[in-house]
Design a protein around this motif. Structure first.
Motif, short mmCIF file in Angstrom:
data_model
loop_
_atom_site.label_atom_id
_atom_site.label_comp_id
_atom_site.label_asym_id
_atom_site.label_seq_id
_atom_site.Cartn_x
_atom_site.Cartn_y
_atom_site.Cartn_z
N THR A 136 -7.79 -2.90 0.24
CA THR A 136 -6.63 -2.10 0.63
C THR A 136 -6.04 -1.32 -0.55
N ILE A 137 -6.07 -1.90 -1.75
CA ILE A 137 -5.40 -1.27 -2.89
C ILE A 137 -6.33 -0.32 -3.65
N SER A 138 -7.65 -0.53 -3.53
CA SER A 138 -8.58 0.41 -4.16
C SER A 138 -9.75 0.61 -3.23
N ILE A 139 -10.13 1.84 -3.02
CA ILE A 139 -11.23 2.05 -2.10
C ILE A 139 -12.35 2.84 -2.75
N GLN A 180 -5.47 -1.25 12.56
CA GLN A 180 -4.36 -0.37 12.93
C GLN A 180 -3.75 0.26 11.68
N ALA A 181 -3.51 -0.59 10.66
CA ALA A 181 -2.81 -0.09 9.47
C ALA A 181 -3.72 0.75 8.58
N PHE A 182 -4.96 0.28 8.35
CA PHE A 182 -5.75 0.92 7.30
C PHE A 182 -6.88 1.81 7.81
N SER A 183 -7.28 1.69 9.07
CA SER A 183 -8.26 2.64 9.58
C SER A 183 -7.55 3.78 10.32
N TYR A 184 -6.58 3.40 11.17
CA TYR A 184 -5.87 4.43 11.94
C TYR A 184 -4.59 4.86 11.23
N LEU A 185 -4.27 4.22 10.10
CA LEU A 185 -3.10 4.55 9.28
C LEU A 185 -1.81 4.53 10.10
N GLY A 225 9.05 -9.88 -2.38
CA GLY A 225 10.31 -9.88 -1.64
C GLY A 225 10.69 -8.51 -1.11
N PHE A 226 10.68 -7.52 -2.00
CA PHE A 226 11.04 -6.18 -1.56
C PHE A 226 10.08 -5.63 -0.50
N PRO A 227 8.77 -5.69 -0.73
CA PRO A 227 7.85 -5.18 0.30
C PRO A 227 8.00 -5.85 1.66
N ILE A 228 8.27 -7.15 1.67
CA ILE A 228 8.33 -7.82 2.98
C ILE A 228 9.54 -7.31 3.77
N LEU A 229 10.64 -6.99 3.07
CA LEU A 229 11.80 -6.41 3.75
C LEU A 229 11.51 -4.97 4.16
N TYR A 230 10.87 -4.24 3.25
CA TYR A 230 10.51 -2.86 3.53
C TYR A 230 9.61 -2.79 4.76
N SER A 231 8.70 -3.76 4.88
CA SER A 231 7.78 -3.70 6.01
C SER A 231 8.48 -4.11 7.31
N PHE A 243 0.84 -1.20 0.00
CA PHE A 243 0.00 0.00 0.00
C PHE A 243 0.87 1.25 0.00
N ILE A 244 1.90 1.26 0.85
CA ILE A 244 2.79 2.42 0.93
C ILE A 244 3.54 2.60 -0.39
N ILE A 245 4.04 1.50 -0.94
CA ILE A 245 4.81 1.58 -2.18
C ILE A 245 3.92 2.04 -3.33
N MET A 246 2.76 1.44 -3.46
CA MET A 246 1.86 1.79 -4.57
C MET A 246 1.36 3.22 -4.44
N ARG A 247 1.22 3.67 -3.20
CA ARG A 247 0.82 5.04 -2.97
C ARG A 247 1.90 5.98 -3.53
#
Lengths: 279, 301
Positions: free
Chosen positions: A219-222, B263-268, B33-39, A130-134
């Motif tokens: 998550t990817i489109s709202i 936590q992630a998507f409602s409260y960002l 792969g990249f996102p999982i490390l980034y997260s 989500f952060i990356i695509m944003r």
């Protein structure tokens, strides 16, 4: 006429009673939803709900079909899932063929990576995605959705297809190569046609899996690219009681995948067993 | 084009194989792969999207906070409870149904086709169907139980207690999962050699003994796979919660996966959410290892 022992008779009776009971458990919620979706609101908002055959009507379906939000969600789901299934199937076929036919370094690592994506909870990937695509402006766009679906569809499909390519005898490929077929031509002209049943089954899996998913589109489109499951889920929640519309949208969203599953039952049951690892 | 084909024929076989895999691997690496490390990095930061500041490194603070947060720990218990319901429910019913179906009778094909319906529908639809059944004012469950004299007034089930709320969500989930589990066990049963049963019959084993001493040990491998799948599905419980309760009322049906999503998507609260997702991933890995170990031990013993 065969004579059964008393114990045998009891055992047969218990078995069929259990089969009947389970069928009732499986079907009655579906039948109840189907029947009530054709009743007027006034029959549903009473306790207990009334079913009148004289009052069967299509009003909830008509409302839905004329709702621009519903039409948009339906179109979005069709566009995104069809595209990701077609592209994903092609990529997965290339990959699965390569894994089944060629030897190279790092194959085990690659298989492990594919397997991990399958078992990983989607949320762990969707938060960073989500952060990356944003950052790339891909949220609420078709490419963003299609790419995300590809991520989850391709690994499973490679696992499923690998078996199908494995079951094709290697001599067939070798013969084609000797006859002057190039490597790519061997893939397109020999491997793909022979694996056609597998490709079909995998495509149906990908479509059903994609069509049914909620978390990815949520998550990817709202806002702009609402998909059907997201639209349908808006009829849920603790305090929403628009049950007529909810049952109608349930029937319409479930119908495509039910039809696919029932039509291609034989393929699927076989594939379901082969592709045991689907998460 | 011909030139390209010829060129492709001259590179090493292994390289050609990697070339074919590259589109799939590109997707998996770039989007997985990249996102999982980034997260992993994000999980060590304080990063709230609604604030103008970017990620700010805080070390293990998110993990420590989560593991001391009663709401999160509570949600983990509810996930465990739900997993137990799903695994016990769908294994018992699925295995029994597979054994009942493991014979020839008229209409078997039709039976299995009908069985596929709950498997094929979206979980969202699964949720809508059962929300209508469970409803506190008009639900048919209330009507039936009242008629049977089990309750004396209509009950708002999800408001009662987490035990009842999660139990009902578990029921809806078992309903959806039984078909898959059944077909899976049925496939395994069909591969079992007949002579084992014949031998057991000769030795005078009754049906129960045959089941315990022939079927169960032979199905060990299948049990492990089904348990792993069911556990990962149970931990990832999301769609049903979203449609049935959204975690409420209060936090009565708040399970871990849904908590992290919120936590992630409602409260960002991205850092916090990423840490929660990592904890859940670790729990899943732990269970897979545990099942696998117990399977190995069973194989030795």
């Amino acid at each position: 006429m065969k004579v059964y022992s008393r114990r045998k008779v009891i055992s047969i009776f218990v078995t069929y009673a259990f089969l009947g009971g389970m069928l009732l458990f499986i079907l009655s919620p579906i039948i109840w939803t189907l029947i009530t979706s054709f009743q007027p609101s006034s029959n549903l908002m009473v306790a207990p709900p009334r079913i009148e055959f004289s009052q069967v009507n299509l009003s909830f379906y008509q409302q839905l079909v004329h709702d621009p939000q519903f039409r948009k969600a339906l179109a979005n789901s069709l566009i995104v899932i069809t595209t990701s299934t077609v592209i994903g199937l092609f990529f997965a076929a290339l990959g699965a063929y390569s894994i089944a036919r060629y030897r190279f370094k790092g194959k085990v690592t690659i298989l492990f990576a594919l397997f991990s994506i399958q078992l990983a909870p989607a949320l762990a990937l969707l938060i960073p995605l989500f952060i990356i695509m944003r950052g790339f402006g891909l949220i609420d766009t078709y490419p963003g959705l299609i790419l995300t679906f590809l991520l989850f569809q391709v690994p499973v499909s490679i696992w499923l297809l690998r078996g199908f390519f494995h079951s094709i005898p290697a001599e067939l490929y070798d013969a084609a190569m000797i006859d002057g077929c190039s490597r790519l031509a061997t893939f397109f002209k020999i491997a793909l046609p022979l694996a056609a049943p597998g490709l079909g089954a995998t495509a149906i899996y990908m479509f059903i899996g994609g069509w049914n998913d909620l978390l990815i589109p949520l998550t990817i489109s709202i806002y702009r690219r609402t998909m059907l499951t997201v639209y349908a889920s808006s009829f849920g929640g603790l305090y929403n009681i628009n049950y007529g519309a909810a049952t109608a949208v349930a029937v319409l969203s479930g119908l495509p995948t039910i039809l696919l599953a029932v039509t291609f039952r034989k393929f699927l049951v076989r594939g379901l067993m082969a592709g045991a690892v689907k998460g | 084009l011909r030139f390209l084909f010829n060129k492709l024929d001259r590179i090493k076989e292994g390289h050609f194989g990697l070339l074919l895999l590259s589109p799939a691997m590109l997707i998996v690496m770039a989007l997985g792969g990249f996102p999982i490390l980034y997260s992993l990095y994000l999980s060590f930061t304080k990063y709230i999207l609604s604030h103008p500041r970017g990620p700010e490194f805080v070390g293990l603070a998110n993990y420590v906070a989560l593991l001391h947060n009663p709401a999160f720990l509570n949600s983990l218990w509810k996930t465990a409870y739900f997993s137990a319901i799903l695994i016990i429910g769908s294994t018992t019913l699925g295995l029994s149904l597979a054994i009942a179906l493991n014979r020839n009778f008229k209409g078997k094909a039709l039976y299995i086709t009908l069985l596929l319906i709950p498997w094929a529908i979206p979980k969202v639809v699964n949720g809508l169907i059962w929300k209508w059944i469970f409803d506190g004012n008009y639900g048919i469950l209330n009507a039936v139980l009242l008629k049977l004299g089990i309750i004396d007034h209509y009950i708002f089930w999800f408001g009662e207690s987490p035990i009842i709320g999660i139990l009902l969500i578990g029921l809806a989930s078992v309903w959806k999962n039984v078909p898959f589990v059944t077909i899976f066990y049925l496939a395994a049963l069909q591969t079992l050699p007949h002579d084992l049963y014949d031998a057991a019959t000769v030795d005078g084993a009754n049906a129960l003994q045959q089941f315990l001493y022939v079927t169960v040990p032979q199905l060990r491998h299948t049990f492990v796979i089904v348990f792993i799948l069911q556990t990962t599905w149970a931990v990832k419980l999301f769609d049903l919660i979203q449609v049935l309760t959204k975690g409420g009322p209060g936090d009565k049906t708040m399970v871990a996966y849904y908590y992290v999503y919120r936590q992630a998507f409602s409260y960002l609260n991205i850092g916090y959410g990423a840490a929660g997702a990592y904890i859940i991933t670790l729990i899943i890995i732990l269970f897979i290892v545990l099942y696998y170990k117990s399977f190995k031990m069973g194989a030795v013993g």
